[in-house]
Design a protein around this motif. Structure first.
Motif, mmCIF file in Angstrom:
data_model
loop_
_atom_site.group_PDB
_atom_site.id
_atom_site.type_symbol
_atom_site.label_atom_id
_atom_site.label_comp_id
_atom_site.label_asym_id
_atom_site.label_seq_id
_atom_site.Cartn_x
_atom_site.Cartn_y
_atom_site.Cartn_z
ATOM 1 N N CYS A 152 6.131 -0.808 -1.207
ATOM 2 C CA CYS A 152 6.584 0.492 -0.733
ATOM 3 C C CYS A 152 5.685 0.967 0.398
ATOM 4 C CB CYS A 152 6.538 1.521 -1.862
ATOM 5 S SG CYS A 152 7.854 1.330 -3.057
ATOM 6 N N LYS A 153 6.236 1.841 1.241
ATOM 7 C CA LYS A 153 5.428 2.391 2.331
ATOM 8 C C LYS A 153 4.459 3.445 1.796
ATOM 9 C CE LYS A 153 8.861 1.805 5.981
ATOM 10 N NZ LYS A 153 10.194 2.166 5.444
ATOM 11 N N ASP A 154 4.983 4.360 0.986
ATOM 12 C CA ASP A 154 4.127 5.451 0.517
ATOM 13 C C ASP A 154 3.401 5.087 -0.782
ATOM 14 O OD1 ASP A 154 2.849 7.874 0.366
ATOM 15 O OD2 ASP A 154 4.519 8.887 -0.625
ATOM 16 N N GLN A 155 2.545 4.085 -0.700
ATOM 17 C CA GLN A 155 1.806 3.675 -1.906
ATOM 18 C C GLN A 155 0.840 4.761 -2.360
ATOM 19 O OE1 GLN A 155 0.196 -0.362 -1.764
ATOM 20 N NE2 GLN A 155 1.749 -0.864 -0.266
ATOM 21 N N LYS A 156 0.291 5.482 -1.383
ATOM 22 C CA LYS A 156 -0.655 6.555 -1.709
ATOM 23 C C LYS A 156 0.027 7.639 -2.542
ATOM 24 C CE LYS A 156 -3.798 9.075 0.985
ATOM 25 N NZ LYS A 156 -4.149 9.574 2.340
ATOM 26 N N GLY A 157 1.210 8.005 -2.112
ATOM 27 C CA GLY A 157 1.991 9.019 -2.839
ATOM 28 C C GLY A 157 2.312 8.552 -4.248
ATOM 29 N N ILE A 158 2.679 7.279 -4.366
ATOM 30 C CA ILE A 158 3.021 6.735 -5.690
ATOM 31 C C ILE A 158 1.807 6.777 -6.619
ATOM 32 C CG2 ILE A 158 3.711 4.621 -6.921
ATOM 33 C CD1 ILE A 158 5.505 3.947 -4.508
ATOM 34 N N GLN A 159 0.658 6.363 -6.092
ATOM 35 C CA GLN A 159 -0.563 6.388 -6.918
ATOM 36 C C GLN A 159 -0.907 7.808 -7.355
ATOM 37 O OE1 GLN A 159 -1.494 3.641 -8.056
ATOM 38 N NE2 GLN A 159 -0.378 2.398 -6.583
ATOM 39 N N ALA A 160 -0.799 8.743 -6.404
ATOM 40 C CA ALA A 160 -1.152 10.142 -6.700
ATOM 41 C C ALA A 160 -0.220 10.730 -7.754
ATOM 42 C CB ALA A 160 -1.098 10.973 -5.417
ATOM 43 N N MET A 161 1.071 10.432 -7.630
ATOM 44 C CA MET A 161 2.030 11.021 -8.565
ATOM 45 C C MET A 161 1.875 10.403 -9.957
ATOM 46 S SD MET A 161 5.803 9.483 -7.691
ATOM 47 C CE MET A 161 6.098 7.895 -8.444
ATOM 48 N N LEU A 162 1.560 9.111 -10.012
ATOM 49 C CA LEU A 162 1.358 8.471 -11.315
ATOM 50 C C LEU A 162 0.080 8.980 -11.980
ATOM 51 C CD1 LEU A 162 2.476 4.766 -10.680
ATOM 52 C CD2 LEU A 162 3.637 6.489 -12.070
#
Lengths: 303, 210
Positions: free
Chosen positions: B183-193
């Motif tokens: 995914c492009k927004d890996q940072k967002g995914i990590q933060a939301m998880l």
């Protein structure tokens, strides 16, 4: 403009070079014929699948699926989400149900999504591709495009688990769903309604972690297809397809069988019946070659 | 005090309450009427893989058999086929309860260490959340090499024919080892998880304190 437009959730296994890439290729060709427009949800992520449960927990799992809902709403407002993979469909649909039924879970999900700059305002409908075919287009519409019927080919319709349980296709029974047999008939082939392993589990993720258990189940699924005189097996699920196809060699070693039966996606049968060539139907993606289909796909089309 | 001793102290002599408050869908356990349809519908129980099939686990929970339930390998035999769910006459979400008990045992560090599906389950989740998408090659390699390098090579060799078939069919890409889909927004995914884990943990801790 296409009459049928959907936000498309292809899922990890259908990506280029992944285990169900042939599924996606054939779905694209099928949708072109049927004038179904699929627009990929930008930057979609994995559904977590059922097997992630040891670490997933409840909320993280739903947040993962909810991210796709939010991206779909933001980029493709008003469109229903369509998945081709059984696990993607189940995971997303389960999240939809849980969030709809629990205000706490919904509030917690929104709070977590904020961290990725996303939100959900409306809960999307989650559909499987076979639901779109059966409910939105219908068998009559699907049959109209058949220009090269798969005459005389006997095909065992293996529905498997996750497109069938716990949600299933509306109007079908969990024990004996008939839509896949009807699709086989629709492409001009011969279904096997008495195929008693049609909803047997292929072992799912245990095919990786505990192959001997999964392969005992796969053996039953394949053996019964042979017993009923099937020339090939067809399925709507990427993991069913892979598990039933690629371990036949290992099962032969383990049990002394001589399995060598192709396992296809419904979309591949449809593309060939719709006049598509072997490439459009992604027949080169079979580990066990579907020679009979290759022959048919090479024949001229009846117009 | 370990996570396990903390919850054990709080729920002393009331394992059912512990399951209800700490396990996903755990509040359904008391609804089981012991008919055994779940066990008779389970493909791996049919092979005799379950030390304690679902309805037995439900009774053991009510009987307070905490150690036995949380340390058994039983629920790790679940293939997620959902047969038990659709057949249960009382509509218990059995598949989810099995996953829930397994997750809880894993969280407390009580699940059997060498159970292969436990290992694979954790591996899968880490794999798919790392970049937002599954890397099938790394997932398989991670499983083969779980018992060390030598065993990993042996496992790899045993799977050679299967892997070659997939590579030829362009359904397995060796280049996935050096990157692959993401995914492009890996940072967002990590933060939301991360946030999701925090919320879930605080809700469960609040129940222990309450």
């Amino acid at each position: 403009m296409s009459k049928h437009e959907y936000a498309f959730y292809p899922g990890c296994s259908s990506q280029k070079g992944a285990s169900a890439s042939n599924y996606l290729t054939s779905v694209e060709a099928m949708c072109k014929t049927l004038d179904v427009k699929l627009t990929e949800i930008p930057d979609w992520n994995c559904c977590g699948a059922s097997i992630g449960y040891a670490e997933a927990g409840e909320l993280p799992r739903h947040v993962l699926n909810a991210r796709n809902f939010a991206l779909s709403e933001q980029n493709l407002p008003g469109q229903e989400i369509v998945a081709t993979c059984a696990a993607c469909w189940l995971g997303a649909r389960e999240t939809r149900e849980r969030l709809t039924h629990s205000d706490t879970l919904m509030a917690d999900t929104r709070e977590a999504l904020k961290e990725a700059g996303l939100t959900i305002n409306e809960m999307p409908e989650i559909r499987h591709m076979v639901e779109v075919l059966i409910e939105d287009l219908g068998f009559e519409e699907m049959a109209k495009h058949v220009v090269r019927p798969l005459e005389g080919v006997k095909i065992a319709g293996y529905v498997g688990c996750q497109t069938n349980r716990p949600f299933g296709v509306a109007g079908e029974s969990f024990e004996n769903p008939v839509y896949l047999d009807k699709m086989v008939e629709m492409v001009g082939a011969e279904p096997i309604p008495e195929y008693e392993q049609k909803v047997t589990c292929c072992g799912g993720a245990l095919a990786f972690s505990e192959p001997e258990k999964a392969q005992a189940q796969i053996k039953d699924i394949v053996e019964s297809a042979y017993d009923h005189g099937a020339e090939m097996i067809v399925t709507p699920c990427p993991l069913c397809q892979a598990n039933v196809e690629i371990y036949q060699g290992q099962i032969n070693k383990r049990y002394g069988t001589k399995f060598d039966i192709p396992v296809m996606y419904y979309s591949q049968l449809m593309v060939v019946a719709y006049g598509g060539d072997a490439k459009a139907a992604a027949l080169n993606g079979q580990v066990i070659k579907a020679r009979r289909l290759e022959e048919i796909a090479a024949k001229p089309v009846k117009r | 005090m370990s996570a396990n001793t903390a919850v054990a102290a709080k729920y002393r002599n009331n394992f059912l309450k512990e399951i209800e408050e700490q396990v996903e869908m755990g509040d359904w356990v008391k609804m089981c009427m012991q008919c055994g349809v779940c066990s008779g519908s389970c493909p791996t129980n049919f092979q005799g893989a379950w030390e304690h099939p679902p309805q037995e686990l439900f009774m053991m929970i009510r009987a307070g058999k905490r150690e036995e339930v949380l340390t058994t390998s039983s629920m790790w035999n679940c293939t997620s086929c959902y047969n038990c769910i659709v057949r249960c006459p009382r509509k218990l979400p059995i598949t989810h309860i099995m996953h829930g008990i397994a997750e809880y045992a894993h969280r407390l560090g009580m699940a059997p260490k060498l159970q292969p599906t436990r290992f694979f389950s954790g591996l899968f989740w880490k794999n798919c959340t790392h970049t937002g998408r599954v890397n099938e090659l790394k997932l398989s390699m991670g499983l083969y090499f779980k018992d060390g390098f030598v065993q990993g090579i042996k496992n790899g060799m045993a799977m050679q024919a299967v892997a070659l078939g997939l590579v030829k069919a362009k359904r397995l890409n060796v280049m996935e080892l050096f990157g692959g889909h993401k995914c492009k927004d890996q940072k967002g995914i990590q933060a939301m998880l991360k946030k999701a884990y925090e919320i879930e943990r605080s809700r469960k801790t609040a129940r222990i304190a309450g």
